[in-house]
Write a protein that holds these residues in place. Structure first.
Motif, PDB file in Angstrom:
ATOM      1  N   TRP A 244      45.459  30.786  35.376  1.00 47.61           N
ATOM      2  CA  TRP A 244      46.282  31.942  35.048  1.00 47.61           C
ATOM      3  C   TRP A 244      46.228  32.951  36.199  1.00 47.61           C
ATOM      4  CZ3 TRP A 244      43.033  29.545  31.609  1.00 47.61           C
ATOM      5  CH2 TRP A 244      43.624  29.029  30.443  1.00 47.61           C
ATOM      6  N   PHE A 246      47.014  36.989  37.231  1.00 44.94           N
ATOM      7  CA  PHE A 246      47.206  38.313  36.662  1.00 44.94           C
ATOM      8  C   PHE A 246      47.531  39.304  37.776  1.00 44.94           C
ATOM      9  CE2 PHE A 246      43.961  35.974  34.303  1.00 44.94           C
ATOM     10  CZ  PHE A 246      44.510  35.950  33.025  1.00 44.94           C
ATOM     11  N   HIS A 247      48.621  40.046  37.604  1.00 43.68           N
ATOM     12  CA  HIS A 247      48.981  41.114  38.551  1.00 43.68           C
ATOM     13  C   HIS A 247      49.016  40.597  39.995  1.00 43.68           C
ATOM     14  CE1 HIS A 247      48.548  43.853  35.194  1.00 43.68           C
ATOM     15  NE2 HIS A 247      47.290  43.477  35.027  1.00 43.68           N
ATOM     16  N   TYR A 248      49.431  39.368  40.180  1.00 37.42           N
ATOM     17  CA  TYR A 248      49.634  38.754  41.495  1.00 37.42           C
ATOM     18  C   TYR A 248      48.340  38.503  42.268  1.00 37.42           C
ATOM     19  CZ  TYR A 248      54.410  40.249  40.558  1.00 37.42           C
ATOM     20  OH  TYR A 248      55.628  40.448  39.969  1.00 37.42           O
ATOM     21  N   ASP A 249      47.370  39.371  42.168  1.00 39.82           N
ATOM     22  CA  ASP A 249      46.173  39.281  43.014  1.00 39.82           C
ATOM     23  C   ASP A 249      44.997  38.582  42.343  1.00 39.82           C
ATOM     24  OD1 ASP A 249      47.399  40.586  45.104  1.00 39.82           O
ATOM     25  OD2 ASP A 249      46.705  42.570  44.469  1.00 39.82           O
ATOM     26  N   TYR A 250      44.964  38.549  41.032  1.00 39.81           N
ATOM     27  CA  TYR A 250      43.802  38.021  40.320  1.00 39.81           C
ATOM     28  C   TYR A 250      44.152  36.697  39.641  1.00 39.81           C
ATOM     29  CZ  TYR A 250      42.371  42.880  40.915  1.00 39.81           C
ATOM     30  OH  TYR A 250      42.072  44.106  41.443  1.00 39.81           O
ATOM     31  N   SER A 251      43.200  35.785  39.649  1.00 36.86           N
ATOM     32  CA  SER A 251      43.430  34.485  39.010  1.00 36.86           C
ATOM     33  C   SER A 251      42.177  34.058  38.246  1.00 36.86           C
ATOM     34  CB  SER A 251      43.772  33.417  40.051  1.00 36.86           C
ATOM     35  OG  SER A 251      42.686  33.187  40.924  1.00 36.86           O
ATOM     36  N   TYR A 286      40.265  36.413  43.744  1.00 31.07           N
ATOM     37  CA  TYR A 286      40.951  37.643  44.133  1.00 31.07           C
ATOM     38  C   TYR A 286      41.717  37.390  45.430  1.00 31.07           C
ATOM     39  CZ  TYR A 286      41.771  42.356  45.908  1.00 31.07           C
ATOM     40  OH  TYR A 286      42.361  43.482  46.420  1.00 31.07           O
ATOM     41  N   THR A 287      43.039  37.489  45.355  1.00 31.95           N
ATOM     42  CA  THR A 287      43.964  37.298  46.483  1.00 31.95           C
ATOM     43  C   THR A 287      43.721  35.990  47.241  1.00 31.95           C
ATOM     44  OG1 THR A 287      42.606  38.509  48.100  1.00 31.95           O
ATOM     45  CG2 THR A 287      44.172  39.792  46.787  1.00 31.95           C
TER      46      THR A 287
END
Length: 357
Positions: A244, A246-251, A286-287
């Motif tokens: 998943w 989240f907010h483009y930067d977090y997975s 993160y990113t």
């Protein structure tokens, strides 16, 4: 002197355990695992592995390679007595297939050989002490290809096993693995890995004279010459995972494995037909730059001193950093459960050759 005797006992135990007929746990060094990123997730990577290390975890994942990759790993076990080293190389052949190879060495070096310490007259001469090594090698050749069904890939491994115990004994072995991966349209991933599908055979060659020297060097031991053939029975691994963002930067990546052996042991699910051991792994990213990992596996029904059973498990943790095609990973793990073995620090490096283009 006790140290010398310990070395002999260690050697003798290795020899007699390794070379038995139809052993269910032969070549166990091939099951330890590679890549600190995978170890940090308790090896729950069969469904989503997609890089050079897929040759070990599931060769079907090699088809996701976009460029040539190289991987290295080192770890030490048993208070740095044993060293585990791994190198792998893989490359795409075209947009539908890929190949790779890997080499594993698990060995104990500089073991003291005291079989000649005391001569026929009973004189002790420390200059007669020598050293030797015991090492296991696994060389794997991998091939992967995309199947006509969208999202379905398969891969195969051909393995050559070489095991050496000084100049006392050595063996050659051969075997095959096969794997499948499937990615659904809603981004769920599934994987199956069948290890040693044809059973892996090891044929041992034992120096009878030197074996008798070892047996006679330990008081009270009267060892018979071991058999010269061992067979590794097949194992199955089933995996599923999903990632998943989240907010483009977090997975967040969540994965689960079911590891099946066709033998009865202390796994949490055990029958006369097969034993099953689950594993769960998580990776927070993160990113696509920094990663935190955790996992739990190796669930065992451990017999206690009062004859009761207690479920034990092995937690793992890890971190990773990736920048411009170079990835460095660390895992805090071991090869036993959380109460019976010392934890080990595992480091691995992965290089994507696209960074040089």
């Amino acid at each position: 002197m006790r140290h010398y005797v310990f070395s002999l006992v260690l050697t003798l135990a290795t020899l007699t355990v390794s070379a038995q007929t139809t052993r269910k746990y032969s070549n166990e060094f091939m099951n330890i695992g590679v890549d600190a990123a995978a170890l940090g997730m308790s090896n729950a990577v069969v469904s989503q592995t997609d890089d050079v290390n897929s040759g070990y975890w599931n060769p079907a994942g090699l088809v996701h390679l976009e460029d040539t990759q190289l991987a290295l790993m080192h770890s030490s076990y048993f208070a740095n007595i044993a060293n585990y080293n791994y190198i792998a190389y893989a490359m795409p052949l075209d947009d539908k297939s890929a190949v790779g190879f890997s080499l594993i060495r698990f060995g104990v070096d500089d073991i003291l050989d005291t079989t000649q310490l005391i001569d026929d007259q009973g004189n002790i001469n420390y200059d007669r002490i020598s050293t030797f090594s015991t090492a296991d090698y696994g060389l794997t050749f991998s091939y992967a290809r995309k199947l006509p069904l969208d999202g379905l890939n398969f891969g195969v491994n051909a393995k050559i096993i070489r095991r050496i115990i000084g100049d006392f004994a050595s063996s050659w072995g051969f075997g095959f693995d096969a794997g499948l991966q499937f990615e659904s349209k809603n981004d769920w991933k599934f994987g199956i890995m069948a290890r040693d599908i044809t059973t892996t055979y090891n044929a041992w060659s034992i120096d009878e004279e030197k074996f008798e020297q070892i047996s006679g060097a330990v008081d009270g031991e009267n060892q018979e010459l071991p058999e010269t053939t061992e067979i590794t029975i097949p194992k199955l691994q089933f995996g599923m995972s999903k990632k998943w963002v989240f907010h483009y930067d977090y997975s967040l990546l969540a994965a689960a494995n079911l590891n099946m052996r066709f033998a009865q042991n202390n796994d949490i699910i055990s029958t006369s037909f097969a034993s099953i051991n689950p594993a769960l792994g998580f990776e927070f990213g993160y990113t696509d730059l920094v990663f935190l990992r955790a996992g739990v596996g190796n669930f065992q029904n451990e017999l206690q001193i009062d004859d009761s059973e207690q479920i034990t498990f092995q937690p793992n943790f890890g971190v990773g950093f990736k920048y411009r095609g170079i990835q460095i990973d660390y895992a805090f793990t071991d090869i036993g459960d959380q109460s019976a073995a010392l934890y080990s620090n595992v480091f691995s490096l992965k290089i994507d050759f696209s960074v040089f283009r």
